[in-house]
Design an enzyme around this catalytic site. Structure first.
Site, PDB file in Angstrom:
ATOM      1  N   HIS A 114       3.359  12.098   1.448  1.00 15.91           N
ATOM      2  CA  HIS A 114       3.973  13.076   0.551  1.00 15.91           C
ATOM      3  C   HIS A 114       2.905  14.023   0.023  1.00 15.91           C
ATOM      4  O   HIS A 114       1.703  13.731   0.092  1.00 15.91           O
ATOM      5  CB  HIS A 114       4.693  12.372  -0.609  1.00 15.91           C
ATOM      6  CG  HIS A 114       3.779  11.550  -1.475  1.00 15.91           C
ATOM      7  ND1 HIS A 114       2.912  12.112  -2.382  1.00 15.91           N
ATOM      8  CD2 HIS A 114       3.601  10.213  -1.573  1.00 15.91           C
ATOM      9  CE1 HIS A 114       2.238  11.161  -2.997  1.00 15.91           C
ATOM     10  NE2 HIS A 114       2.638   9.997  -2.526  1.00 15.91           N
TER      11      HIS A 114
ATOM     12  N   SER B 252       0.520   7.011   0.265  1.00 15.59           N
ATOM     13  CA  SER B 252      -0.189   8.112  -0.388  1.00 15.59           C
ATOM     14  C   SER B 252      -1.643   8.184   0.083  1.00 15.59           C
ATOM     15  O   SER B 252      -1.891   8.313   1.278  1.00 15.59           O
ATOM     16  CB  SER B 252      -0.085   7.942  -1.909  1.00 15.59           C
ATOM     17  OG  SER B 252      -0.464   9.102  -2.577  1.00 15.59           O
TER      18      SER B 252
END
Length: 236
Positions: free
Chosen positions: A143, A120
């Site tokens: 993501h 992330s």
């Protein structure tokens, strides 16, 4: 008749251990006896904690602890380089971006190494240094940005998320060799993550797409940082 007061002898005070204990507790740092390094090691582990305090059972890296460390590294003439070790699941996007911007703007050479995971917002932190490494078995998850909790004002929230996502994409593509189109494709890829969208990169995969510079461990990371420090010394 004047009485003389007995002389008191000063006893040696025991060395203070509180600061070392605090460093170990808060930053995971201890001093190596008899050795003073000119490289500062910054560890970013667990979850990057930003404006919200996370539950006590979460392993966190608090951004208000990291910021003064980075300022001290930049100011201290005895520190010549920064080694950033990452094993993080991600966390607060704004806090992670703030730390990444600080690392990228430092005048001293820096090298990052992803051990375990750099997921992330950890991706942004990994590419913020002068050069980056990833261990063979380490993973990185790319993501879209997500929000948790109650969301009020849906159209405005989505617009804010888009702008925040653009900031992340711009930073990553400016500080690595991956293209914007490729990074967005990895971010929104379907079918790879169960019940979600995104991509998991393992070791060499991150190097092959240009996100990370090289596969390696602590030996390679320190050797590269020494090379960057010596090169900067020659130029200056």
């Amino acid at each position: 008749m004047v009485e003389e007061k007995p002389k008191t002898t000063k006893t040696a005070k025991p060395p203070k251990t509180e600061s070392k204990t605090d460093n170990l507790k808060e930053f995971g740092q201890t001093e190596v006896p008899g050795f003073r390094s000119d490289i500062h090691c910054l560890t970013i582990v667990g979850q990057v904690e930003g404006h919200m305090i996370l539950p006590a059972n979460n392993k966190t890296t608090k951004y208000e602890h990291v910021i003064p460390q980075l300022v001290a590294v930049e100011e201290n003439p005895d520190i010549r380089g920064l080694l950033v070790i990452l094993n993080t699941v991600g966390g607060d996007v704004e806090a992670g971006l703030a730390l990444a911007e600080m690392i990228a703007s430092m005048s001293k050479p820096s090298v990052s190494i992803v051990l375990g995971g750099g997921h992330s917002i950890g991706v942004t932190l990994a590419v913020s240094t002068s050069y980056s490494f990833i261990a063979h078995t380490a993973t990185m998850t790319i993501h879209p940005i997500r929000l948790t909790g109650l969301v009020i004002g849906v159209p405005q929230t989505y617009e804010y998320l888009d702008k925040m996502q653009d900031r992340v994409v711009r930073f990553v593509t400016e500080h690595s060799k991956v293209s914007e189109s490729q990074f967005r494709e990895l971010m929104f890829r379907t079918g790879e993550l169960a019940r979600d969208i995104g991509t998991v990169l393992v070791g060499k995969d991150a190097v092959d797409i240009g996100l990370i510079d090289e596969v390696g461990g602590i030996k390679e990371a320190l050797a590269k940082l020494r090379g960057l420090i010596n090169h900067k010394g020659i130029l200056s």
